[in-house]
Design an enzyme around this catalytic site. Sequence first.
Site, PDB file in Angstrom:
ATOM      1  N   LYS A   1      -9.688 -19.024  20.818  1.00 23.30           N
ATOM      2  CA  LYS A   1      -8.568 -18.219  20.327  1.00 23.30           C
ATOM      3  C   LYS A   1      -8.340 -18.583  18.866  1.00 23.30           C
ATOM      4  O   LYS A   1      -8.699 -19.664  18.416  1.00 23.30           O
ATOM      5  CB  LYS A   1      -7.314 -18.508  21.153  1.00 23.30           C
ATOM      6  CG  LYS A   1      -7.448 -17.998  22.598  1.00 23.30           C
ATOM      7  CD  LYS A   1      -6.107 -17.678  23.213  1.00 23.30           C
ATOM      8  CE  LYS A   1      -6.237 -17.210  24.658  1.00 23.30           C
ATOM      9  NZ  LYS A   1      -6.634 -15.801  24.780  1.00 23.30           N
TER      10      LYS A   1
ATOM     11  N   ARG B   1      10.354  -9.124  42.651  1.00 18.44           N
ATOM     12  CA  ARG B   1      11.673  -9.722  42.864  1.00 18.44           C
ATOM     13  C   ARG B   1      12.797  -8.818  42.340  1.00 18.44           C
ATOM     14  O   ARG B   1      13.854  -8.720  42.928  1.00 18.44           O
ATOM     15  CB  ARG B   1      11.687 -11.057  42.127  1.00 18.44           C
ATOM     16  CG  ARG B   1      12.881 -11.906  42.358  1.00 18.44           C
ATOM     17  CD  ARG B   1      12.598 -13.336  41.991  1.00 18.44           C
ATOM     18  NE  ARG B   1      11.559 -13.461  40.965  1.00 18.44           N
ATOM     19  CZ  ARG B   1      10.803 -14.531  40.805  1.00 18.44           C
ATOM     20  NH1 ARG B   1      10.953 -15.569  41.591  1.00 18.44           N
ATOM     21  NH2 ARG B   1       9.911 -14.588  39.849  1.00 18.44           N
TER      22      ARG B   1
ATOM     23  N   HIS C   1     -15.190 -14.997  32.745  1.00 20.14           N
ATOM     24  CA  HIS C   1     -15.809 -13.964  31.901  1.00 20.14           C
ATOM     25  C   HIS C   1     -17.142 -14.438  31.307  1.00 20.14           C
ATOM     26  O   HIS C   1     -18.146 -13.730  31.335  1.00 20.14           O
ATOM     27  CB  HIS C   1     -14.886 -13.571  30.743  1.00 20.14           C
ATOM     28  CG  HIS C   1     -13.517 -13.140  31.168  1.00 20.14           C
ATOM     29  ND1 HIS C   1     -13.276 -12.497  32.351  1.00 20.14           N
ATOM     30  CD2 HIS C   1     -12.302 -13.247  30.564  1.00 20.14           C
ATOM     31  CE1 HIS C   1     -11.975 -12.237  32.452  1.00 20.14           C
ATOM     32  NE2 HIS C   1     -11.370 -12.688  31.379  1.00 20.14           N
TER      33      HIS C   1
ATOM     34  N   LYS D   1     -16.040  -3.616  32.235  1.00 19.88           N
ATOM     35  CA  LYS D   1     -16.265  -3.061  30.885  1.00 19.88           C
ATOM     36  C   LYS D   1     -17.589  -2.312  30.882  1.00 19.88           C
ATOM     37  O   LYS D   1     -18.590  -2.818  31.393  1.00 19.88           O
ATOM     38  CB  LYS D   1     -16.286  -4.187  29.840  1.00 19.88           C
ATOM     39  CG  LYS D   1     -14.917  -4.825  29.596  1.00 19.88           C
ATOM     40  CD  LYS D   1     -15.017  -5.915  28.545  1.00 19.88           C
ATOM     41  CE  LYS D   1     -13.718  -6.698  28.438  1.00 19.88           C
ATOM     42  NZ  LYS D   1     -12.735  -6.136  27.538  1.00 19.88           N
TER      43      LYS D   1
END
Length: 523
Positions: free
Chosen positions: A372, A71, A272, A214
């Site tokens: 987390k 944008r 994942h 990975k």
Amino acid sequence: MNARAVLATAPEIRANPLREESVTLKAADPCTFVVFGASGDLTHRKLIPALFRLSKQKLLHPQTAIVGFARREWTNEQFREEMKHAVESAGASPSEWERFAGALFYQSGVFEDHAAFRALGQLLSKVEEERGVPGNRIFHFATPPSEYATLVRNIGAAGLARRALRDDHAVPWSRVIIEKPFGRDLQSARELNALVHTVFAERQVYRIDHYLGKETVQNILVMRFSNGIFEPIWNRQYVDHVQITVAETIGVEERAGYYEQAGAMRDIVQNHLLQLLALVSMEPPAAFDDKAVRDEKVKVMRALRRIAGEDLSMNAVRGQYTRGFIEGTPVPGYREEPGVAADSRTDTYVALKLWVDNWRWEGIPFYVRTGKRLPKQSTEIAIQFRAAPHQLFSRDALAGLEPNALVLRIQPDEGISLRFGAKVPVQGIRIRAVNMDFDYGASFMVDAPDAYETLILDALRGDATLFTRHDEVDQQWAFVDPIIKGWASSDSAEGPALYEAGTWGPTEADALIERDGRKWRKA
Ligand code: NDP
Ligand code: BG6
């Protein structure tokens, strides 16, 4: 005691470690790499540095052009200036930067605007003519997932992509790389797939899960299937259980808008974590190619027992962090983070007990967890083996013995360690657990490529082995959907269990594994 026996590396690798790196890859075909969302975080932090490193290694064809679309009203020059900051960390010399910068172009516009797509089409034709690109195009969707459908429709309407009839490699080819999350449940993923397939054939679609890029994740397959010693014991006869941990110290950061809608289940488990589980539990594929590898992953995901109804409370725990300390520094609770609702019920932690209902794994639990604001960043897979069938040694002698375990350390400290019992060098028999370690850094002495570098190169070369196929995404959602729905239906009664930032998750997660007489590993 933790005796460390670093495995010796073959002498020729030690003598010339860099030789390992140059597996004689040729530059990919020239193409135009179109980045939708070119002013965003992913483009800055991952895509442009990865493209730059590929260019530096001469793996990007010198005629390749990179066209950003977003944008922001930037000119080509402004785009180049922004991207210069992005590659500084990749160590660009002035001449390398000049060469790379010459390949960068920019088109501003909003994704909903057909005229902007027509302008993009004109820019692509002009750039391709100038640089002699034969019309090969890759479209990378580095935008909020809510934009994917609009992008597909407008790419189709503007005729920017060429649908592959038989051979994806026939020139000029078109491919699309789509970021995760792909959909937010089974139904929306299927709808998105159907839409994508109106413009691109499945073999042109590269759904990215950066964990598959990975090095250590790819090494799971290499370790299992290039060696003869692991597969014979990789089954219910020898394995007691498997633990998979994806632990992060970071919190939600600036991503509350996205994360409030996703939670740990959609952000990590659906993609994942299930990929790690699939790679460690799948059957050997007949070949190392996109079809054979992904067929096996789909098969094992289909065998995952669904968790729903009464099974939910016994096999699934969700948590949310409250304020606490990470490495001695105070951090806010999830509900105090900017952009998070004060009464949010979003999960920042998930622990599950899973079963793979097939011949190899019947009766063997897989305990998986992610969160987390845990005390330590650590992603690892631990295969814990059964005890020896008969013990010769006294209970006292065995006091220091722990179960044999093979631990695949995905990150950090990438490597593999094998834990077994050894005699303590004193008079009489005393046994302690020791580790035999393979350490990536010490053994190969080269920096592993970043996951995005690997995956972009694979997409440029038309190799989809490390990308997620549509039926794989279906299976991932089919597994997590009932859990998310179950939690939503019990939402009024109980939200996620709370855990203090800097601890290993809620006590309910400990109970999940401890009622089986087992413990979470100290990751
Ligand atoms: P950002 O919000 O930082 O960037 C979004 C980009 O999309 C910006 O360039 C923005 O342009 C552009 N954009 C959004 N809407 C429009 C529109 N209507 N018209 C034109 N341009 C628009 O997102 P991220 O880079 O963080 O994430 C992008 C994708 O990558 C997401 O799907 C995310 O899940 C995925 N991802 C991100 C990771 C990361 O580390 N950031 C890691 C793994 C996956 P402008 O700024 O000019 O408005
Ligand atoms: C992303 C998630 O896909 O993976 C993030 O959206 C998470 O929430 C990240 O932090 C973890 O990736 P890595 O490579 O740092 O383990």
